[in-house]
Motif scaffolding. Sequence first.
Motif, PDB file in Angstrom:
ATOM      1  N   ASN A 119       0.878  -1.173   0.000  1.00 31.99           N
ATOM      2  CA  ASN A 119       0.000   0.000   0.000  1.00 31.99           C
ATOM      3  C   ASN A 119       0.916   1.223   0.000  1.00 31.99           C
ATOM      4  O   ASN A 119       1.383   1.665   1.042  1.00 31.99           O
ATOM      5  CB  ASN A 119      -0.889   0.015   1.251  1.00 31.99           C
ATOM      6  N   ARG A 135       2.021   4.775   0.013  1.00 30.11           N
ATOM      7  CA  ARG A 135       1.495   6.100   0.332  1.00 30.11           C
ATOM      8  C   ARG A 135       2.623   7.113   0.272  1.00 30.11           C
ATOM      9  O   ARG A 135       3.764   6.789   0.597  1.00 30.11           O
ATOM     10  CB  ARG A 135       0.887   6.107   1.744  1.00 30.11           C
ATOM     11  N   ASP A 182       3.217   2.658  -6.955  1.00 37.40           N
ATOM     12  CA  ASP A 182       1.832   3.129  -6.970  1.00 37.40           C
ATOM     13  C   ASP A 182       1.372   3.194  -8.426  1.00 37.40           C
ATOM     14  O   ASP A 182       1.967   3.919  -9.231  1.00 37.40           O
ATOM     15  CB  ASP A 182       1.803   4.522  -6.316  1.00 37.40           C
ATOM     16  N   ARG A 216      -6.730   0.361  -3.694  1.00 35.18           N
ATOM     17  CA  ARG A 216      -5.542   0.797  -4.437  1.00 35.18           C
ATOM     18  C   ARG A 216      -5.932   1.041  -5.894  1.00 35.18           C
ATOM     19  O   ARG A 216      -6.803   0.357  -6.443  1.00 35.18           O
ATOM     20  CB  ARG A 216      -4.426  -0.258  -4.393  1.00 35.18           C
TER      21      ARG A 216
END
Length: 615
Positions: free
Chosen positions: A161, A163, A196, A245
């Motif tokens: 994940n 960030r 990402d 996501r």
Amino acid sequence: MTTTTKRLSWLPFLTEDIPAEYTSSAQIARFELNQAMNKLAADKKVELNVLPVQSDDYTIEQQGDTLCITAGEPGILYGAYALMMNLAAGRPLPEGSQQPRYALRMLNCWDNADGSIERGYSGRSLFFEGGKFDYDPKRMRQLGRLLASVGLNVMCINNVNVRYPADQLIESWLPELAELAAIYRPFGVKLMVSIDYSAPMRHGIPTADPLDEQVQAWWKQQAAKVYEAVPDLAGFLVKADSEHRPGPFTYGRNHAEGANMLARALKPFGGKLVWRCFVYNCQQDWRDRKTDRPMAAYEHYAYLDGQFEDNVILQVKNGPFDFQVREPVSPLLFAMPKTDLAIEFQLAQEYTGQQIDIFTMAPMWKEVYDDMGADKVMSIAAVTNFGRDENYTGHPFAAANLFGYGLFAWNPELPPEAIVRMWVCLTYAMDQLSQDALVDLLMGSRRTYEKYTAPLGLGWMVSPNHHYGPSPSGYEYQAWGTYHKASRDAVGIDRTASGTGYLMQYPERFQQLYGTPESCPDVLKLFFHRLRYDYVMADGRTLIQRIYDDHFEGLEETRAMAETLKALPLPEADKAEALERMERQLVNAREWCDIINNFFYGYSGVEDAHGRKIY
Ligand code: GCU
């Protein structure tokens, strides 16, 4: 030269820190052997025959008093550690050429840039703090030593994940990434980063659509910059369209289209694109009885077999849900013969006691491997369990899982007990009886934990969010698709052809095995079937009685574990740590036992046949 302050779990005979200036595996191998051989076998000499190749393989041959290791890089280091550890454990040295079963033996760190670790139970991140890289190079080399000693060769350093500012790992943080990669390189550990999927959108591109030319061009150019900084980066790890996501679904693209776009950007540099298959609807209406979450991965991926670029690896969790105490092997692992797959385990004990409760995983991995069949999967990954705690894994015994994972990734056919015994033997100097007692305790720990937590294959009775301790209906009316459907008369979900049809995703032999409540192993009965509380098990007990018995037994076994632990001659620090955690495990086991029994008693109204107290 500095000396390590803390004994490194299974390498107590290595007390001097590895100097920073070494740049090859052979140099480290020599350094380690120099400090260890006097202690381990002073009458023997070691010769290193370093071949000019990059390879994991090694051979060890004995000629008189000389032990000769022949290997390339980093195999020479694997050979050196294998030699030292087998000598230390009093085992015979490995014979013939040794090769790892899996080419990529990966660790996935779920470390965030702010220093926290998602599902981390061993303190804060070893790599990051305060929104930037922040590590102790000495500890990095200690970790490199631990990983190399068990043959692990890829480490993804940041959370799937991703960030802000972790997205900078492939942008403004490239110089620091390169420095870290240089530390791990001589240990044969290549770094990987989680990326990402929507990154191009922060650069003025209005979309992350994998078929968009601007998006493709951005990733190509970014990959070139990344590989200029870190030429041997193992690749990118991606969690897309999962638990909010970003991913290709937003643009109506499938996951082959999504993954291939990134894979093409990495291909010129030899990078791998590891794409996770943990994709499911996390906004399910609990009233909806047709959608069955374990079916999701297969539905999203099986039909795409053969459509992935050859540097894509699909990473599949070992079970169809999410690292529960007991799950059947994921059916997706059988459905994609034309695609490279990695199986993913979780060393971090998210659902398995959070490194407070003892849960040794080697027996579980072996079961999965035996179900999966030897040739299904080419790579292996595990979510790590280490952090900034002085002993790396919080619970001193949790190190057995990191150690065991490495050995398993190298040779999954090793008997689990041999793995666990080796760890015990290397880590603690104890008499044979104490050693046996600890091996038994660790080997039985998963079954015990399972007994007091998960009734016959039902998972998800954990407290929501943090996932420690019981809450039988905590996930029952939520959107995550994780239900047990307990009612007055029955519990479980029928996942056969007459139910959700999940079972039909499996090859025939599993359909036979799991197809009827009678043929299905007890520990998975309620995973595949909805059964009445008065259903009679093979041993004559009713289902409800079996649930009560398991929970009482699980608690009793934990009490016995506590007694064993008290008597073990462990080093002081480890003993204090283990005992303190055992106090918490006892509280946890009691809560689970009483709450689960109370829950099922409340529904069924059936008394315990042995008159034990149900609150
Ligand atoms: C679990 C876990 C999450 C994690 C996810 C994943 O759901 O609770 O914290 O992000 O798995 O594997 O991606």
